[in-house]
Design an enzyme around this catalytic site. Sequence first.
Site, PDB file in Angstrom:
ATOM      1  N   LYS A   1      31.519  32.450  48.422  1.00 22.14           N
ATOM      2  CA  LYS A   1      30.686  33.663  48.463  1.00 22.14           C
ATOM      3  C   LYS A   1      29.677  33.641  47.316  1.00 22.14           C
ATOM      4  O   LYS A   1      30.031  33.309  46.184  1.00 22.14           O
ATOM      5  CB  LYS A   1      31.555  34.918  48.333  1.00 22.14           C
ATOM      6  CG  LYS A   1      30.673  36.169  48.203  1.00 22.14           C
ATOM      7  CD  LYS A   1      31.351  37.427  48.579  1.00 22.14           C
ATOM      8  CE  LYS A   1      32.288  37.909  47.493  1.00 22.14           C
ATOM      9  NZ  LYS A   1      33.015  39.080  47.989  1.00 22.14           N
TER      10      LYS A   1
HETATM   11  C1  LIG Z   1      36.051  40.646  46.937  1.00 19.48           C
HETATM   12  S1  LIG Z   1      37.533  40.386  46.084  1.00 19.48           S
HETATM   13  C2  LIG Z   1      38.357  39.244  47.135  1.00 19.48           C
HETATM   14  C3  LIG Z   1      38.898  39.833  48.399  1.00 19.48           C
HETATM   15  C4  LIG Z   1      39.850  38.897  49.104  1.00 19.48           C
HETATM   16  N1  LIG Z   1      39.157  37.741  49.650  1.00 19.48           N
HETATM   17  C5  LIG Z   1      40.552  39.598  50.243  1.00 19.48           C
HETATM   18  O1  LIG Z   1      40.195  39.330  51.383  1.00 19.48           O
HETATM   19  O2  LIG Z   1      41.461  40.395  49.987  1.00 19.48           O
HETATM   20  C6  LIG Z   1      37.064  39.369  44.736  1.00 19.48           C
HETATM   21  C7  LIG Z   1      38.208  38.944  43.844  1.00 19.48           C
HETATM   22  O3  LIG Z   1      37.752  37.927  42.943  1.00 19.48           O
HETATM   23  C8  LIG Z   1      38.595  38.013  41.808  1.00 19.48           C
HETATM   24  N2  LIG Z   1      38.054  37.231  40.698  1.00 19.48           N
HETATM   25  C9  LIG Z   1      36.895  37.449  40.032  1.00 19.48           C
HETATM   26  N3  LIG Z   1      36.757  36.545  39.038  1.00 19.48           N
HETATM   27  C10 LIG Z   1      37.842  35.733  39.086  1.00 19.48           C
HETATM   28  C11 LIG Z   1      38.279  34.602  38.312  1.00 19.48           C
HETATM   29  N4  LIG Z   1      37.554  34.140  37.290  1.00 19.48           N
HETATM   30  N5  LIG Z   1      39.458  34.004  38.636  1.00 19.48           N
HETATM   31  C12 LIG Z   1      40.205  34.485  39.667  1.00 19.48           C
HETATM   32  N6  LIG Z   1      39.845  35.555  40.417  1.00 19.48           N
HETATM   33  C13 LIG Z   1      38.671  36.164  40.153  1.00 19.48           C
HETATM   34  C14 LIG Z   1      38.656  39.512  41.565  1.00 19.48           C
HETATM   35  O4  LIG Z   1      39.756  39.858  40.743  1.00 19.48           O
HETATM   36  C15 LIG Z   1      38.760  40.075  42.978  1.00 19.48           C
HETATM   37  O5  LIG Z   1      40.073  40.362  43.337  1.00 19.48           O
END
Ligand SMILES: C[S@@+](CC[C@H](N)C(=O)[O-])C[C@H]1O[C@@H](n2cnc3c(N)ncnc32)[C@H](O)[C@@H]1O
Length: 232
Positions: free
Chosen positions: A182
């Site tokens: 994404k």
């Molecule tokens: C839009 S949400 C994902 C939704 C997921 N695909 C679902 O369908 O439930 C984006 C996620 O990316 C995670 N995120 C952001 N930066 C991150 C990192 N450096 N390492 C791991 N996760 C990360 C956030 O905590 C968040 O939960």
Amino acid sequence: MVRWQDHVGLLAKAQGYVARSALKLLQLQDKHRIIQQGDRILDLGCSPGAWLQVACKLLGDAKNGGRVMGIDIKETALPLSGCDERVEAIKADVRDLTAEDLDFLCPGGFEVVLSDMCHNTTGNAMLDGARSLELGQMAAEVALGRELNDDRTDVTSSGSLSHAEQQVPAGCLRQHGNLVIKLLQGSGSELFAKQLQPHFKKVAWMQPEASRRASREMYLLGLRRRRFLQPG
Ligand SMILES: C[S@@+](CC[C@H](N)C(=O)[O-])C[C@H]1O[C@@H](n2cnc3c(N)ncnc32)[C@H](O)[C@@H]1O
């Protein structure tokens, strides 16, 4: 009037998914057949778990095998429906993952690497785009190893890979595997897509219907990785 994102959210909920993002992955799957039955799937930024649910469903019957490994910087409670024993989630910052960590989590690698990672947006399009690109590059590095940004990476005119490239780590995405990232499109996205091109048979962009219509959110797809080198 029901807003578009509320409408998509209600649709996802009605199908038992914990977030509307589920419908985005289903739409990416419909068009590009990213996941096959029995695949091993790495889901970066997996919380709250809707992609875990979809990925598990696409693995098909448990007797086909397969595995879904989710990683998120936040704790992820596995959704009560749609995730069987093939699904697990761990709490980690993807920026801290090493090749050894990934090899330990899934020796032999993954057929699919998904990244839906994003930060909370600030409203500053340039900043949000840059931060999203940084996470996308991180995901690509997990999948492809350092080769992505290595200036020794070189595809010869015959399409084979140079000897120099064969010295660099391979990442955890297996040959013929698929990568989904994404991105909030901004400056640098097109160059990033170009960097992926030598590594896949096809590189494509897609904005699923379930994404907000006005948003800059896009998915960059690397389809059918060209090769996989055993680490070491
Ligand atoms: C839009 S949400 C994902 C939704 C997921 N695909 C679902 O369908 O439930 C984006 C996620 O990316 C995670 N995120 C952001 N930066 C991150 C990192 N450096 N390492 C791991 N996760 C990360 C956030 O905590 C968040 O939960």
